[in-house]
Each structure stands twice: as structure tokens, then as C-alpha cells.
Design an enzyme around this catalytic site. Structure first.
Site: not given
Ligand code: SUO
Length: 445
Positions: A137, A174, A250, A371
């Protein structure tokens, strides 16, 4: 050269939703498929940007990405009209539809790694969009991140925006969530600190057992090469694999740096003593003295750090020589963290102020104040050379609040992603946004 730090916060998009897509990110997983409130999410983010801009901090935004990503859906075999693509994806592979609709570009700390001109061989500010290839995603974000960064930082005399690293596990990247600069003031040459979770090629480096390590050493090294960083001013530290397994997906969930301060948890790094010694030596080379503020497990457990996002805070340099710590409300609600913070401010150390925000819509997906922002330290000439339409002002704030009120829903259920009207609403909103921001070619709509 003097420079000023700008925080580019991600403007939350009209289809903000909770899809439970981030294995290893506890909040994303525990809020799987609950209803979101895109309007409130965007307003919470804008309130933070406005408050920090009003305080005189450099504040700008990165626009949301176009959702759903029809190119992604078509590339995996869904054909026909947009409405047909949506209905087939919703029926046959709802998780792929959720990936194409992911809210995740709002966390701009993951949009790119940034090296300011004071650190780079050619004296330009370098950006490498993160490939985010650990998660489907997020792996499709970098194309639009590069497009947006190139639109804002277009002047090649001052700025270089690279392509993302090759999208393969060896180069898991990242972005700025695993990177920080340490220096005396933002305009100085800094030590750039990269924190990695695993190595693809060095089998001696321990890796987490339960959750994925998203950032590799090899990716960090490649970014440093692309940016023309000097070896003596670049430090690589391994994140503690045990804390990755406790939900620290992270490094910015367990440490944050600003100027000469590194605020970190006792368990953040694999080999703390050695790592900090390396950092101290490198900082000596740029005439800066490391102020390492360590939080012990006895004060705040890793679980409390993950639940409250204490370290996912912003450390902002103030005119009085001290720093403000920008924290989410969750920090005040956690007894151990609240007590720690009281002591921190009373201690007379670098942090003399707490600024807290309600960011619950973002926090529920595992994204806190840090973030939500990408830091870019810019000289005056660079500030003048970047696109001005994204800089947060009172006027832009009010225009965007009205735009959100007009276009955003206040409730989105997972099933709503199948609604063809939602896709049209998002497109209409983003077309208007590109006009508001003065960036006509921003989207490839
Ligand atoms: N730096 C914070 C990043 C949060 C991000 N959450 C997400 O992608 C959650 C999306 C969802 O579950 O709908 C991640 O984990 O990379």
C-alpha cells in the site's frame, strides 16, 4: 550559511481511512477496518500546521496523493471503466482496493530523505523519494512524491530530486523516518545519521523475528551516495531488532534528533555505547557537541513509548536557544510519559516547552507529529527559490479549511471505498487543490 528548518506536513486526503495494512505497526493493525473521519483528520493536521506557523516556525505542506490509484488497480488486471475497476476490485480483492486507496502519503516523514545544501558535495539540497517497498500500500507512493517534490523544488540550481531506489528488498527505504541531522545550527554542515533495521548482505547483522525491518543498511548507504555526503560526516546505526518486534516499525517511533540533541529510548539501538561514540566523534568533526537525552525503560517502557508516541515528537529550535517538544495528546494521557515530560521540562536541559496537539485521526493509523512532517533546512536563497504556494499562511489555512469543509466526508467505512462517487469526489477536490496551491501540473489526473 544560515538556514531555517521548514516542516512540510502532509495534508490529509479526502479518502483518509483505516485499512489495517501495516503489519508491524500496532495502531494500524488494531484499528483495522474501523470508520474514519477524513474531514476531522484534515482539520487536525491543518490546526497543527497553523499553530506552528503562527509561532514563527517554518511551515509548509505536501499535497495529498490522488486516490484511488487506478494505475495500480489496472496494472494488476482490473479493466473497464473506473466504476467497473472499483466494483471488480471490491468484490475480488478488497485488500488491493484498500491499498490503492491508502491514506499513507499523509505521513511525509516517509516521503523522502532530505540532505540540505550544507551537507552535500554539490551544494544543492538533495531529495530521494522513499520506495517504501516493504508494503504494497506504500510502494506506489514514490512516483507522486517525486512529482510533487519536483514541482515544489523545481529550480535545479538549488535542488536535486532523485528517483526512488530500485524497489527490491535489498533497498528497502522508508525515508526521513530513519534519518536525522545533528549539528550546532540548521545551516551548519551536519552529521547525517541513518538508522537501519537490517542488512541484506551482511549476515552477521541480527534481524527482528516477528515484524519486518523496513529499512536496510544498503538503502541508507545508497541514499548517502546519491546525495554526495562525506563519509566522515555520515553515521549508520542499527536499530535494536527487539524493539522492532515490539512495534517500533520506524526509528522515529523511538528516537528524534534536532540540532545537537538526540532524544532516544534506552533500548532504541542495537549497540548504544558504540553507536553514540561514533556519533560523538563525527560531531566533533563539525564542531558540534552531542547532547544525548536518554529515556530509561524504568521511566518509560517500550510499550508506553509505542502507545503514547513520546518519541514521534517534533523537536523545534526556538529563538531563546531552547527547544519545544511537539507531542500528541496521548503523551499527556499516559501516566508514565506525562510524569517523565514534567521532569524533562523542569530539568533545565534543552527542552523547555511542550506543545501538544489532538492528532487522533492520524494516531489511529500509527502516525504522530513527526510522521506527519518532512524536514527541509533551507537557506534564504533556497526558500525564495522553492514554490511559495505551499507555505502555510493564515490565508492559506482559511482557504484550505473551506476547501476541506466543501469536499470531505465526515465518516468513511471500509465498504465506502467501493463507492464510485468517492473516487469522483477525490478527483474534484484535488483538481481544485492544485489550483489553490498554484501547481497546475501537480497530478497526472
Ligand atoms: N510514519 C508513520 C507511518 C504509518 C503508516 N501507517 C499505515 O500505512 C497504515 C495504513 C492503514 O492501515 O490503513 C505505516 O505503517 O507506514
Amino acid at each position: 550559511m544560515s538556514a531555517r528548518e521548514f516542516n512540510f506536513d502532509g495534508l490529509v486526503g479526502p479518502s483518509h481511512n483505516y485499512a489495517g495494512l501495516s503489519f508491524g505497526n500496532v495502531a494500524s493493525f488494531s484499528n483495522v477496518k474501523s470508520a474514519s473521519n477524513p474531514k476531522l483528520a484534515a482539520l487536525q493536521g491543518l490546526a497543527k500546521m497553523r499553530a506552528l506557523a503562527q509561532r514563527g516556525f517554518g511551515q509548509a505542506l505536501l499535497p495529498p496523493q490522488d486516490r484511488p490509484n487506478f494505475r495500480l488497480l489496472r496494472s494488476v488486471g482490473f479493466t473497464g471503466t473506473d466504476a467497473e475497476v472499483l466494483s471488480r476490485a471490491a468484490k475480488e480483492a478488497p485488500v488491493l482496493l484498500a491499498c490503492a486507496y491508502s491514506a499513507s502519503p499523509m505521513w511525509t516523514a516517509n516521503a523522502a530523505t532530505v540532505s540540505p545544501s550544507a551537507d552535500t558535495a554539490d551544494g544543492r539540497t538533495h531529495f530521494t523519494p522513499a520506495n517504501l517497498n516493504n508494503k504494497l500500500h506504500r510502494a506506489h507512493e514514490h512516483t507522486q512524491s517525486a512529482r510533487a517534490l519536483r514541482a515544489i523544488f523545481k529550480d535545479e540550481k538549488h535542488f536535486a530530486v532523485h528517483d526512488a531506489l530500485p524497489g527490491t528488498p535489498a533497498f528497502g527505504d522508508e525515508g526521513a523516518a530513519n534519518h536525522t541531522r545533528l549539528c550546532s545550527t540548521h545551516g551548519d554542515s551536519a552529521v547525517e545519521l541513518f538508522v537501519y533495521g537490517r542488512s541484506e548482505f551482511d549476515v552477521a547483522v541480527p534481524a527482528p523475528q516477528k515484524y519486518p525491518a523496513r529499512q536496510t543498511l544498503e538503502a541508507s548507504q545508497a541514499v548517502a551516495r546519491l546525495h554526495g555526503l562525506s563519509a566522515g560526516r555520515t553515521v549508520y546505526i542499527q536499530q535494536n531488532p527487539d524493539v522492532i518486534d515490539q512495534g517500533v516499525f520506524h526509528n522515529d517511533v523511538i528516537a528524534v534528533g534536532n540540532a545537537n540533541v538526540l532524544f532516544y529510548h534506552e533500548q532504541a539501538f542495537a549497540d548504544t555505547a558504540n553507536s553514540l561514540e561514533q556519533l560523538r566523534q563525527a560531531m566533533d568533526g563539525v564542531g558540534a557537541k552531542l547532547n544525548a537525552i536518554r529515556v530509561d525503560t524504568a521511566q518509560v517502557s517500550v510499550a508506553d513509548a509505542v502507545a503514547s508516541y513520546l518519541f514521534n515528537s517534533q523537536l523545534l529550535s526556538k529563538d531563546n536557544g531552547k527547544m519545544a517538544l511537539v507531542i500528541p495528546h496521548e503523551c499527556q494521557e499516559n501516566a508514565a510519559v506525562a510524569a517523565y515530560l514534567q521532569g524533562l521540562v523542569a530539568s533545565g536541559d534543552a527542552v523547555d516547552e511542550l506543545i501538544h496537539f489532538d492528532l487522533r485521526q492520524s494516531m489511529r493509523n500509527g502516525g504522530g507529529p513527526a510522521c506527519l512532517r518532512l524536514r527541509v533546512a533551507l537557506t534564504e536563497a533556497e526558500v525564495a527559490a522553492m514554490h511559495q504556494g505551499v507555505v502555510m499562511t493564515e490565508t492559506l489555512y482559511h482557504t484550505l479549511v473551506a476547501w476541506v469543509e466543501k469536499h470531505y466526508r465526515d465518516r468513511l467505512e471500509p465498504a465506502d471505498l467501493a463507492d464510485p462517487a468517492l473516487a469522483i469526489e477525490v478527483h474534484t477536490a484535488l483538481e481544485e487543490l492544485s489550483r489553490i496551491l498554484g501547481l497546475p501540473g501537480l497530478y497526472d489526473l
